[in-house]
Design an enzyme around this catalytic site. Sequence first.
Site, PDB file in Angstrom:
ATOM      1  N   ILE A 104       0.847  -1.207   0.000  1.00 43.32           N
ATOM      2  CA  ILE A 104       0.000   0.000   0.000  1.00 43.32           C
ATOM      3  C   ILE A 104       0.875   1.247   0.000  1.00 43.32           C
ATOM      4  O   ILE A 104       0.611   2.215  -0.728  1.00 43.32           O
ATOM      5  CB  ILE A 104      -0.945  -0.005   1.229  1.00 43.32           C
ATOM      6  CG1 ILE A 104      -1.828  -1.258   1.214  1.00 43.32           C
ATOM      7  CG2 ILE A 104      -1.807   1.248   1.246  1.00 43.32           C
ATOM      8  CD1 ILE A 104      -2.622  -1.486   2.497  1.00 43.32           C
TER       9      ILE A 104
ATOM     10  N   ASP B  47      15.117   1.547  10.297  1.00 47.93           N
ATOM     11  CA  ASP B  47      14.215   0.736  11.108  1.00 47.93           C
ATOM     12  C   ASP B  47      13.499   1.627  12.126  1.00 47.93           C
ATOM     13  O   ASP B  47      14.163   2.282  12.947  1.00 47.93           O
ATOM     14  CB  ASP B  47      15.084  -0.326  11.821  1.00 47.93           C
ATOM     15  CG  ASP B  47      14.257  -1.360  12.551  1.00 47.93           C
ATOM     16  OD1 ASP B  47      13.056  -1.135  12.763  1.00 47.93           O
ATOM     17  OD2 ASP B  47      14.846  -2.411  12.914  1.00 47.93           O
TER      18      ASP B  47
ATOM     19  N   LEU C 169       2.717   3.905   7.573  1.00 44.33           N
ATOM     20  CA  LEU C 169       2.232   2.597   7.093  1.00 44.33           C
ATOM     21  C   LEU C 169       3.139   1.442   7.480  1.00 44.33           C
ATOM     22  O   LEU C 169       2.723   0.282   7.376  1.00 44.33           O
ATOM     23  CB  LEU C 169       2.093   2.590   5.561  1.00 44.33           C
ATOM     24  CG  LEU C 169       1.070   3.546   4.957  1.00 44.33           C
ATOM     25  CD1 LEU C 169       1.787   4.677   4.236  1.00 44.33           C
ATOM     26  CD2 LEU C 169       0.136   2.838   3.999  1.00 44.33           C
TER      27      LEU C 169
ATOM     28  N   THR D 294      -6.078  -1.011  10.479  1.00 44.03           N
ATOM     29  CA  THR D 294      -6.800  -2.079   9.789  1.00 44.03           C
ATOM     30  C   THR D 294      -8.147  -2.347  10.453  1.00 44.03           C
ATOM     31  O   THR D 294      -8.317  -2.102  11.659  1.00 44.03           O
ATOM     32  CB  THR D 294      -5.948  -3.374   9.839  1.00 44.03           C
ATOM     33  OG1 THR D 294      -6.742  -4.463   9.403  1.00 44.03           O
ATOM     34  CG2 THR D 294      -5.453  -3.693  11.250  1.00 44.03           C
ATOM     35  N   ASP D 295      -9.069  -2.925   9.689  1.00 44.24           N
ATOM     36  CA  ASP D 295     -10.361  -3.311  10.271  1.00 44.24           C
ATOM     37  C   ASP D 295     -10.226  -4.513  11.204  1.00 44.24           C
ATOM     38  O   ASP D 295     -11.137  -4.813  11.978  1.00 44.24           O
ATOM     39  CB  ASP D 295     -11.394  -3.602   9.168  1.00 44.24           C
ATOM     40  CG  ASP D 295     -11.015  -4.742   8.235  1.00 44.24           C
ATOM     41  OD1 ASP D 295      -9.910  -5.319   8.385  1.00 44.24           O
ATOM     42  OD2 ASP D 295     -11.821  -5.075   7.346  1.00 44.24           O
ATOM     43  N   GLU D 296      -9.070  -5.219  11.147  1.00 48.45           N
ATOM     44  CA  GLU D 296      -8.922  -6.436  11.970  1.00 48.45           C
ATOM     45  C   GLU D 296      -8.931  -6.133  13.464  1.00 48.45           C
ATOM     46  O   GLU D 296      -9.165  -7.026  14.268  1.00 48.45           O
ATOM     47  CB  GLU D 296      -7.639  -7.190  11.597  1.00 48.45           C
ATOM     48  CG  GLU D 296      -7.657  -7.648  10.169  1.00 48.45           C
ATOM     49  CD  GLU D 296      -6.730  -8.820   9.869  1.00 48.45           C
ATOM     50  OE1 GLU D 296      -6.197  -9.430  10.804  1.00 48.45           O
ATOM     51  OE2 GLU D 296      -6.556  -9.103   8.669  1.00 48.45           O
TER      52      GLU D 296
ATOM     53  N   TYR E  84      -1.113 -10.166  15.112  1.00 52.69           N
ATOM     54  CA  TYR E  84      -1.044  -9.008  14.199  1.00 52.69           C
ATOM     55  C   TYR E  84      -2.072  -7.955  14.605  1.00 52.69           C
ATOM     56  O   TYR E  84      -1.736  -6.784  14.822  1.00 52.69           O
ATOM     57  CB  TYR E  84      -1.279  -9.450  12.743  1.00 52.69           C
ATOM     58  CG  TYR E  84      -1.634  -8.292  11.819  1.00 52.69           C
ATOM     59  CD1 TYR E  84      -0.697  -7.306  11.517  1.00 52.69           C
ATOM     60  CD2 TYR E  84      -2.923  -8.174  11.261  1.00 52.69           C
ATOM     61  CE1 TYR E  84      -1.021  -6.229  10.690  1.00 52.69           C
ATOM     62  CE2 TYR E  84      -3.251  -7.112  10.436  1.00 52.69           C
ATOM     63  CZ  TYR E  84      -2.303  -6.142  10.145  1.00 52.69           C
ATOM     64  OH  TYR E  84      -2.628  -5.081   9.339  1.00 52.69           O
TER      65      TYR E  84
ATOM     66  N   ALA F 107      -3.736  -7.622  17.331  1.00 52.94           N
ATOM     67  CA  ALA F 107      -3.506  -7.099  18.687  1.00 52.94           C
ATOM     68  C   ALA F 107      -2.420  -6.022  18.654  1.00 52.94           C
ATOM     69  O   ALA F 107      -2.518  -4.990  19.332  1.00 52.94           O
ATOM     70  CB  ALA F 107      -3.108  -8.230  19.629  1.00 52.94           C
ATOM     71  N   SER F 108      -1.381  -6.254  17.837  1.00 54.87           N
ATOM     72  CA  SER F 108      -0.304  -5.248  17.777  1.00 54.87           C
ATOM     73  C   SER F 108      -0.787  -3.973  17.074  1.00 54.87           C
ATOM     74  O   SER F 108      -0.429  -2.866  17.465  1.00 54.87           O
ATOM     75  CB  SER F 108       0.948  -5.815  17.086  1.00 54.87           C
ATOM     76  OG  SER F 108       0.698  -6.060  15.717  1.00 54.87           O
ATOM     77  N   LYS F 109      -1.645  -4.122  16.062  1.00 55.08           N
ATOM     78  CA  LYS F 109      -2.188  -2.924  15.405  1.00 55.08           C
ATOM     79  C   LYS F 109      -3.126  -2.189  16.373  1.00 55.08           C
ATOM     80  O   LYS F 109      -3.126  -0.962  16.432  1.00 55.08           O
ATOM     81  CB  LYS F 109      -2.939  -3.299  14.123  1.00 55.08           C
ATOM     82  CG  LYS F 109      -2.061  -3.771  12.974  1.00 55.08           C
ATOM     83  CD  LYS F 109      -1.081  -2.721  12.446  1.00 55.08           C
ATOM     84  CE  LYS F 109      -1.741  -1.605  11.701  1.00 55.08           C
ATOM     85  NZ  LYS F 109      -0.738  -0.700  11.055  1.00 55.08           N
TER      86      LYS F 109
ATOM     87  N   ASN G 196     -14.348 -16.461   0.852  1.00 53.86           N
ATOM     88  CA  ASN G 196     -13.067 -16.814   0.212  1.00 53.86           C
ATOM     89  C   ASN G 196     -13.245 -17.769  -0.964  1.00 53.86           C
ATOM     90  O   ASN G 196     -12.690 -17.559  -2.040  1.00 53.86           O
ATOM     91  CB  ASN G 196     -12.118 -17.466   1.227  1.00 53.86           C
ATOM     92  CG  ASN G 196     -11.582 -16.468   2.248  1.00 53.86           C
ATOM     93  OD1 ASN G 196     -11.663 -15.255   2.041  1.00 53.86           O
ATOM     94  ND2 ASN G 196     -11.053 -16.975   3.347  1.00 53.86           N
TER      95      ASN G 196
ATOM     96  N   ASP H 220      -7.159 -25.026   9.128  1.00 58.94           N
ATOM     97  CA  ASP H 220      -7.564 -23.627   9.261  1.00 58.94           C
ATOM     98  C   ASP H 220      -6.485 -22.809   9.974  1.00 58.94           C
ATOM     99  O   ASP H 220      -5.682 -23.351  10.742  1.00 58.94           O
ATOM    100  CB  ASP H 220      -8.876 -23.550  10.064  1.00 58.94           C
ATOM    101  CG  ASP H 220      -9.700 -22.325   9.686  1.00 58.94           C
ATOM    102  OD1 ASP H 220      -9.192 -21.469   8.936  1.00 58.94           O
ATOM    103  OD2 ASP H 220     -10.855 -22.237  10.141  1.00 58.94           O
TER     104      ASP H 220
ATOM    105  N   HIS I  77      -8.895 -17.783  13.344  1.00 58.70           N
ATOM    106  CA  HIS I  77      -9.306 -17.206  12.053  1.00 58.70           C
ATOM    107  C   HIS I  77     -10.617 -16.431  12.177  1.00 58.70           C
ATOM    108  O   HIS I  77     -11.670 -17.015  12.440  1.00 58.70           O
ATOM    109  CB  HIS I  77      -9.465 -18.368  11.060  1.00 58.70           C
ATOM    110  CG  HIS I  77      -9.479 -17.968   9.638  1.00 58.70           C
ATOM    111  ND1 HIS I  77      -9.494 -18.884   8.613  1.00 58.70           N
ATOM    112  CD2 HIS I  77      -9.480 -16.754   9.033  1.00 58.70           C
ATOM    113  CE1 HIS I  77      -9.489 -18.256   7.461  1.00 58.70           C
ATOM    114  NE2 HIS I  77      -9.492 -16.955   7.694  1.00 58.70           N
TER     115      HIS I  77
END
Length: 350
Positions: free
Chosen positions: A13, A60, A82, A131-133, A156, A158-160, A255, A286, A290
Site C-alpha cells: 500500500i 528501522d 504505514l 486495519t479493520d482487523e 497481528y 492485537a499489535s495494530k 473466500n 484452518d 481465524h
Amino acid sequence: MKNILITGGAGFIGSHVVRLFVNKYPGYHIFNLDKLTYAGNLANLRDIEDKPNYTFIKGDIVDGSFVQQLFAEHRFEGVIHLAAESHVDRSIANPLEFVMTNVVGTVNLLNAARNLWNGNFEGRRFYHISTDEVYGSLGNKGLFTEDTAYDPHSPYSASKAGSDHFVRAYHDTFGIPVVVSNCSNNYGSYQFPEKLIPLFINNIRNKKPLPVYGKGENIRDWLWVEDHARAIDVIYHDGITGETYNIGGHNEWKNIDLIKVMCRVMDRKLGRSEGESEKLITYVKDRAGHDLRYAIDSSKLQRELGWKPSLQFEEGIEKTIDWYLANEEWLSNVTSGDYLRYYESQYVKR
Ligand code: NAD
Ligand code: DAU
C-alpha cells in the site's frame, strides 16, 4: 517545500501512497522510510525514484535514536505511517516481531514527532494507517463502524490495536494532531504473494495447489489498493484531527467464491479449459484464531469527506490478474530465496 515522512513506502500500500503523493504534490518533498524487510521492495517505485521531490531512506522504526535524528534533520511537517509487519500467519509464527515494529516502532515515531513539534502543531499532522482487523470478527450480519469496540484475535491485529491506542493516547495526553483510518482488505498490483490474491494468482499460473484455509467460508471486504491510496490522500488533507475514518469497498466475498472467480478469469486469460484451475483447490488446516467475517461501514468517510471507491470488483480483479501476468519478472524476483523457505514452512508442513 513541505517535508512529509511516509513510512513503509516500499511495501504494497505504501508504494501506491508514495507514488500518488510524489506525482500529485510537487510542493511536498516525500521521504520514504523503510527497513526493506522481505515485504519491502524498491522495484515497486522504479517509475518515481528519480523525481526531485522524492528521497528513500533505509532504516528501522524500532531504532528510537535513529528516528529522533531523522526528524531533527528533515523537520517533517507531516507523517503518514504505514510501516508494519502485516501478515497474520507470520504473526502467529513470531508475535514479538509484530510487537516491536507495530507497537514500539509507532511509539518511536510519536515520540520523535512530539519532540520536534514541541507543542507547535499548526500545519502538522500524524496520520496512522490501521486495519479493520482490530474490531475482531463479525457474525453473519452487521458492519464495523468507527464506534465498534476493539476485539483483536491475532497477534497481528492485537499489535495494530496497541499502536492505535498509543496514537490516540498521544493525541489526548500530548495534543499530537493525529488522524487514524481503519481499512478492509486491499488487493491490486505490488502485493507480496503471501497474501491470498497474489498467492493464488501465482499458484494458478504455476499449476500449484491452492491452499484454502478451513472450509473457505470466511468473508473479507475487498478494496482496490489505489482507492485506499486516494482515501489516504483525502483523509491526510481533510480529515478532522483526533477522528477515525473507516475505509472499505462494500464488497464482501466468501473466500471460496472469490477463489473460484479467480480460477475462471485465469483459465480464460491463460487459454486453459474451463474448470481446470478449480481442480487445484486444496482444503488445508484452518488458520488459528481465524476471524469469520470483516465488513466495513465507510459511510462517515463518504458523507464527510466525499470519498468513494472508483472500481467495481469485477473490473479490479481483471486488472489485478493482468498486472501479475504482465509482471512475471517482479513476481519471480519476490518468489525466490527467502520466499521459498517461508512457503515450505507455511504450507508444506500443513
Ligand atoms: P506490507 O507488508 O506490504 O509493507 C510493509 C512495509 O513496511 C514494507 O515495505 C516493510 O519493509 C516496511 N517495514 C516493516 N517493518 C519495518 C520497520 N521496522 N521499519 C521500517 N519499515 C518497516 O504491508 P501493506 O499490506 O502495504 O500494509 C501497509 C499498512 O497498511 C500496514 O500498517 C497495515 O497494517 C495496513 N493495512 C493493510 C491492509 C492490507 O489489506 N494489506 C489493510 C488495512 C490496513
Ligand atoms: O482486513 C485487513 C487486513 O487484510 C490487513 O490488515 C492485513 O495486513 C492483510 O494481510 C489482510 O489480512 P487477512 O488475513 O484477511 O488477509 P490474507 O490475504 O492473509 O487472507 C485473506 C483470507 O484468505 C483469510 O480468510 C485467510 C484466507 N487464506 C489466506 C491465505 C494466505 C487462505 O484460505 N489461504 C491462504 O493461503
